[in-house]
Motif scaffolding. Structure first.
Motif, PDB file in Angstrom:
ATOM      1  N   PRO A 144       1.015  -1.072  -0.064  1.00 25.59           N
ATOM      2  CA  PRO A 144      -0.097   0.160  -0.030  1.00 25.59           C
ATOM      3  C   PRO A 144       0.816   1.289  -0.118  1.00 25.59           C
ATOM      4  O   PRO A 144       0.461   2.461  -0.623  1.00 25.59           O
ATOM      5  CB  PRO A 144      -0.879  -0.148   1.186  1.00 25.59           C
ATOM      6  CG  PRO A 144      -0.614  -1.624   1.538  1.00 25.59           C
ATOM      7  CD  PRO A 144       0.375  -2.348   1.234  1.00 25.59           C
ATOM      8  N   GLY A 145       2.000   1.245   0.515  1.00 22.22           N
ATOM      9  CA  GLY A 145       2.760   2.423   0.509  1.00 22.22           C
ATOM     10  C   GLY A 145       3.269   2.694  -0.649  1.00 22.22           C
ATOM     11  O   GLY A 145       3.652   3.951  -1.048  1.00 22.22           O
ATOM     12  N   LEU A 146       3.223   1.922  -1.697  1.00 21.97           N
ATOM     13  CA  LEU A 146       3.662   2.251  -3.027  1.00 21.97           C
ATOM     14  C   LEU A 146       2.797   3.756  -3.582  1.00 21.97           C
ATOM     15  O   LEU A 146       3.297   4.058  -4.685  1.00 21.97           O
ATOM     16  CB  LEU A 146       3.322   1.053  -4.004  1.00 21.97           C
ATOM     17  CG  LEU A 146       3.583   1.108  -5.413  1.00 21.97           C
ATOM     18  CD1 LEU A 146       5.067   1.583  -5.785  1.00 21.97           C
ATOM     19  CD2 LEU A 146       3.168  -0.032  -6.225  1.00 21.97           C
ATOM     20  N   ALA A 147       1.553   3.820  -2.970  1.00 19.99           N
ATOM     21  CA  ALA A 147       0.659   4.728  -3.390  1.00 19.99           C
ATOM     22  C   ALA A 147       1.414   6.180  -3.593  1.00 19.99           C
ATOM     23  O   ALA A 147       1.026   6.889  -4.553  1.00 19.99           O
ATOM     24  CB  ALA A 147      -0.549   4.815  -2.733  1.00 19.99           C
ATOM     25  N   THR A 148       2.176   6.393  -2.600  1.00 23.70           N
ATOM     26  CA  THR A 148       3.062   7.694  -2.657  1.00 23.70           C
ATOM     27  C   THR A 148       4.533   7.590  -2.737  1.00 23.70           C
ATOM     28  O   THR A 148       5.162   8.604  -2.218  1.00 23.70           O
ATOM     29  CB  THR A 148       2.548   8.126  -1.048  1.00 23.70           C
ATOM     30  OG1 THR A 148       3.125   7.532  -0.260  1.00 23.70           O
ATOM     31  CG2 THR A 148       1.233   8.577  -1.031  1.00 23.70           C
ATOM     32  N   GLU A 149       5.003   6.501  -3.162  1.00 20.27           N
ATOM     33  CA  GLU A 149       6.276   6.417  -3.278  1.00 20.27           C
ATOM     34  C   GLU A 149       6.936   6.699  -4.636  1.00 20.27           C
ATOM     35  O   GLU A 149       6.138   6.502  -5.617  1.00 20.27           O
ATOM     36  CB  GLU A 149       6.830   5.027  -3.137  1.00 20.27           C
ATOM     37  CG  GLU A 149       6.847   4.433  -1.678  1.00 20.27           C
ATOM     38  CD  GLU A 149       7.227   2.850  -1.666  1.00 20.27           C
ATOM     39  OE1 GLU A 149       7.794   2.434  -2.644  1.00 20.27           O
ATOM     40  OE2 GLU A 149       7.034   2.401  -0.454  1.00 20.27           O
ATOM     41  N   ARG A 150       7.844   7.647  -4.789  1.00 21.93           N
ATOM     42  CA  ARG A 150       8.556   7.969  -6.113  1.00 21.93           C
ATOM     43  C   ARG A 150       9.319   6.863  -6.576  1.00 21.93           C
ATOM     44  O   ARG A 150       9.972   5.951  -6.116  1.00 21.93           O
ATOM     45  CB  ARG A 150       9.549   9.179  -5.872  1.00 21.93           C
ATOM     46  CG  ARG A 150       8.737  10.403  -5.584  1.00 21.93           C
ATOM     47  CD  ARG A 150       9.812  11.434  -5.570  1.00 21.93           C
ATOM     48  NE  ARG A 150       8.855  12.803  -4.891  1.00 21.93           N
ATOM     49  CZ  ARG A 150       8.119  13.386  -6.051  1.00 21.93           C
ATOM     50  NH1 ARG A 150       8.339  13.078  -7.318  1.00 21.93           N
ATOM     51  NH2 ARG A 150       7.611  14.786  -5.553  1.00 21.93           N
ATOM     52  N   LEU A 202      -5.233   6.039  -0.620  1.00 19.73           N
ATOM     53  CA  LEU A 202      -4.142   5.571   0.095  1.00 19.73           C
ATOM     54  C   LEU A 202      -3.176   6.454   0.455  1.00 19.73           C
ATOM     55  O   LEU A 202      -1.829   6.353   0.927  1.00 19.73           O
ATOM     56  CB  LEU A 202      -3.507   4.597  -0.632  1.00 19.73           C
ATOM     57  CG  LEU A 202      -4.224   3.389  -1.030  1.00 19.73           C
ATOM     58  CD1 LEU A 202      -3.498   2.302  -1.749  1.00 19.73           C
ATOM     59  CD2 LEU A 202      -4.441   2.406   0.690  1.00 19.73           C
ATOM     60  N   GLY A 203      -3.503   7.797   0.350  1.00 25.32           N
ATOM     61  CA  GLY A 203      -2.564   8.976   0.725  1.00 25.32           C
ATOM     62  C   GLY A 203      -2.051   9.701  -0.424  1.00 25.32           C
ATOM     63  O   GLY A 203      -1.380  10.861  -0.293  1.00 25.32           O
ATOM     64  N   ALA A 204      -2.288   9.549  -1.406  1.00 25.47           N
ATOM     65  CA  ALA A 204      -1.669  10.658  -2.560  1.00 25.47           C
ATOM     66  C   ALA A 204      -2.425  11.740  -2.662  1.00 25.47           C
ATOM     67  O   ALA A 204      -3.572  11.866  -2.215  1.00 25.47           O
ATOM     68  CB  ALA A 204      -1.873   9.869  -3.945  1.00 25.47           C
ATOM     69  N   ALA A 234     -10.487   4.880 -11.631  1.00 27.47           N
ATOM     70  CA  ALA A 234     -10.253   3.992 -10.491  1.00 27.47           C
ATOM     71  C   ALA A 234      -9.010   3.954  -9.956  1.00 27.47           C
ATOM     72  O   ALA A 234      -9.082   4.047  -8.759  1.00 27.47           O
ATOM     73  CB  ALA A 234     -10.541   2.609 -11.118  1.00 27.47           C
ATOM     74  N   ILE A 235      -8.095   4.235 -10.542  1.00 29.42           N
ATOM     75  CA  ILE A 235      -6.619   3.905 -10.055  1.00 29.42           C
ATOM     76  C   ILE A 235      -6.366   5.165  -9.091  1.00 29.42           C
ATOM     77  O   ILE A 235      -5.706   5.259  -8.256  1.00 29.42           O
ATOM     78  CB  ILE A 235      -5.514   3.900 -11.165  1.00 29.42           C
ATOM     79  CG1 ILE A 235      -5.564   2.477 -11.865  1.00 29.42           C
ATOM     80  CG2 ILE A 235      -4.176   4.253 -10.629  1.00 29.42           C
ATOM     81  CD1 ILE A 235      -4.933   2.477 -13.219  1.00 29.42           C
ATOM     82  N   ALA A 236      -6.616   6.440  -9.976  1.00 31.43           N
ATOM     83  CA  ALA A 236      -6.354   7.835  -8.996  1.00 31.43           C
ATOM     84  C   ALA A 236      -7.170   7.763  -7.617  1.00 31.43           C
ATOM     85  O   ALA A 236      -6.812   8.025  -6.998  1.00 31.43           O
ATOM     86  CB  ALA A 236      -7.024   8.767  -9.782  1.00 31.43           C
TER      87      ALA A 236
END
Length: 174
Positions: free
Chosen positions: A74-80, A117-119, A109-111
């Motif tokens: 889930p952390g991938l949502a905001t990882e560069r 998830l925090g984006a 849907a992705i957005a």
């Protein structure tokens, strides 16, 4: 060599010599740099690019692959990451192939999932010209031409008075 132009020759040489990893990165860069024709040509040359990594999936609007990766991490949502060093929402909003290929609903849907998830819907990146930081809302509207995606960003709090989106939109009106 029997080809019609220098570009045709270059493309043929590339077809024969470009390694898969480089083709994947070039696909993602072209897809997120307004060069949809080049991105689509690379995808046609190397169809497995579509499954190469999460960044290709983001640019193509492959919601199933992205969701599977987010479920695992889930952390991938905001990882560069990826070839541009961007957050995932950048790739979704700056793709010129996702909405063009009829996948706007998947991009939406992705957005939504990334934002859940925090984006940040006001996410920006430094643009190389004019020392302007371009917001993802600008990308959704002007690069992806994905108005439903722009609505999702707006509903999540994206600021259309970001100093970039509205002035450029106004300058584009005939």
């Amino acid at each position: 060599y029997g080809l019609d132009s220098w570009n045709a020759l270059r493309e043929r040489v590339e077809e024969l010599t470009l390694e898969f990893g480089a083709a994947t990165d070039q696909f993602i860069e072209a897809a997120t740099d307004g060069r949809a024709d080049r991105a689509e040509r690379l995808l046609a040359l190397h169809p497995t690019i579509a499954r190469a990594n999460v960044y290709a999936a983001l640019a193509l609007g492959d919601a199933e692959t992205v969701e599977r990766r987010l479920a695992e991490q889930p952390g991938l949502a905001t990882e560069r990451g990826g070839p541009r060093g961007w957050e995932p929402l950048h790739y979704v909003c700056y793709t010129s192939v996702g909405a063009r290929s009829g996948r706007e609903a998947s991009l939406v849907a992705i957005a939504r999932r990334l934002i859940d998830l925090g984006a940040d819907p006001n996410l920006r990146f430094p643009w190389r010209h004019h020392e302007v930081e371009r917001p993802v809302l600008w990308g959704a509207v002007f690069v992806g031409c994905a108005l439903l995606l722009a609505k999702v960003l707006r509903d999540a709090g994206a600021n259309p008075s970001d100093g970039v989106t509205l002035p450029l939109a106004a300058s584009a009106v005939p």
